[in-house]
Design a protein around this motif. Sequence first.
Motif, PDB file in Angstrom:
ATOM      1  N   GLU A 109       5.754  -8.993  -1.586  1.00 25.20           N
ATOM      2  CA  GLU A 109       4.721  -8.502  -1.158  1.00 25.20           C
ATOM      3  C   GLU A 109       4.675  -7.686   0.179  1.00 25.20           C
ATOM      4  O   GLU A 109       4.050  -6.734   0.411  1.00 25.20           O
ATOM      5  CB  GLU A 109       3.510  -9.685  -1.047  1.00 25.20           C
ATOM      6  CG  GLU A 109       3.162 -10.429  -2.470  1.00 25.20           C
ATOM      7  CD  GLU A 109       2.502 -11.592  -2.240  1.00 25.20           C
ATOM      8  OE1 GLU A 109       2.123 -11.990  -1.320  1.00 25.20           O
ATOM      9  OE2 GLU A 109       1.991 -12.011  -3.520  1.00 25.20           O
ATOM     10  N   ALA A 110       5.432  -8.203   1.148  1.00 29.55           N
ATOM     11  CA  ALA A 110       5.416  -7.555   2.422  1.00 29.55           C
ATOM     12  C   ALA A 110       6.244  -6.118   2.320  1.00 29.55           C
ATOM     13  O   ALA A 110       5.740  -5.001   2.751  1.00 29.55           O
ATOM     14  CB  ALA A 110       6.455  -8.423   3.196  1.00 29.55           C
ATOM     15  N   GLU A 113       3.724  -3.734   0.525  1.00 30.95           N
ATOM     16  CA  GLU A 113       2.838  -3.340   1.712  1.00 30.95           C
ATOM     17  C   GLU A 113       3.416  -2.429   2.582  1.00 30.95           C
ATOM     18  O   GLU A 113       2.517  -1.171   2.763  1.00 30.95           O
ATOM     19  CB  GLU A 113       2.087  -4.615   2.416  1.00 30.95           C
ATOM     20  CG  GLU A 113       0.966  -4.239   3.441  1.00 30.95           C
ATOM     21  CD  GLU A 113       0.626  -5.271   4.263  1.00 30.95           C
ATOM     22  OE1 GLU A 113      -0.066  -5.361   5.300  1.00 30.95           O
ATOM     23  OE2 GLU A 113       0.797  -6.646   3.721  1.00 30.95           O
ATOM     24  N   SER A 116       3.542   0.738   0.589  1.00 30.92           N
ATOM     25  CA  SER A 116       2.181   1.588   0.234  1.00 30.92           C
ATOM     26  C   SER A 116       1.778   2.265   1.541  1.00 30.92           C
ATOM     27  O   SER A 116       1.292   3.284   1.543  1.00 30.92           O
ATOM     28  CB  SER A 116       1.122   0.256   0.069  1.00 30.92           C
ATOM     29  OG  SER A 116      -0.078   0.876  -0.143  1.00 30.92           O
TER      30      SER A 116
END
Length: 127
Positions: A109-110, A113, A116
């Motif tokens: 998830e990190a 992110e 992104s």
Amino acid sequence: MDFIYKHVGENVRSARRKAHVTQAKLAEALNLSTSHFSGMERGYKKFTIAHIVAIARYLDIPVSTLLVGLTNEGSDIEMRDNKMLNFPAKQAAQDFCNLVHNCSQEEIEAILEVCSIFVGQMSKLDF
């Protein structure tokens, strides 16, 4: 976005069948009901990153097999729509998936992110 879930579901189904694993067995491993897992394979329910990583680990395949439809040897597995990604995008997705294959959900998830943010900033740069 629903197309993505359907695409991943088709890849999960194909990989699961190739490994001779039943929906019930994989659903149990994911702590899901068989009907919920069936809905995920058909694209009616959504996969989380944690689901995709857990399925890949259970089936002992790279995450990229589930996301972009590639086998360990790099050839396409049977899909209904091979036009989802062009070759450079497939290769980039496979490379990314290989990098995060052994990462925890929090690490993935990190990383996503950061990616992104980076992609958002790329539109402001001249390449």
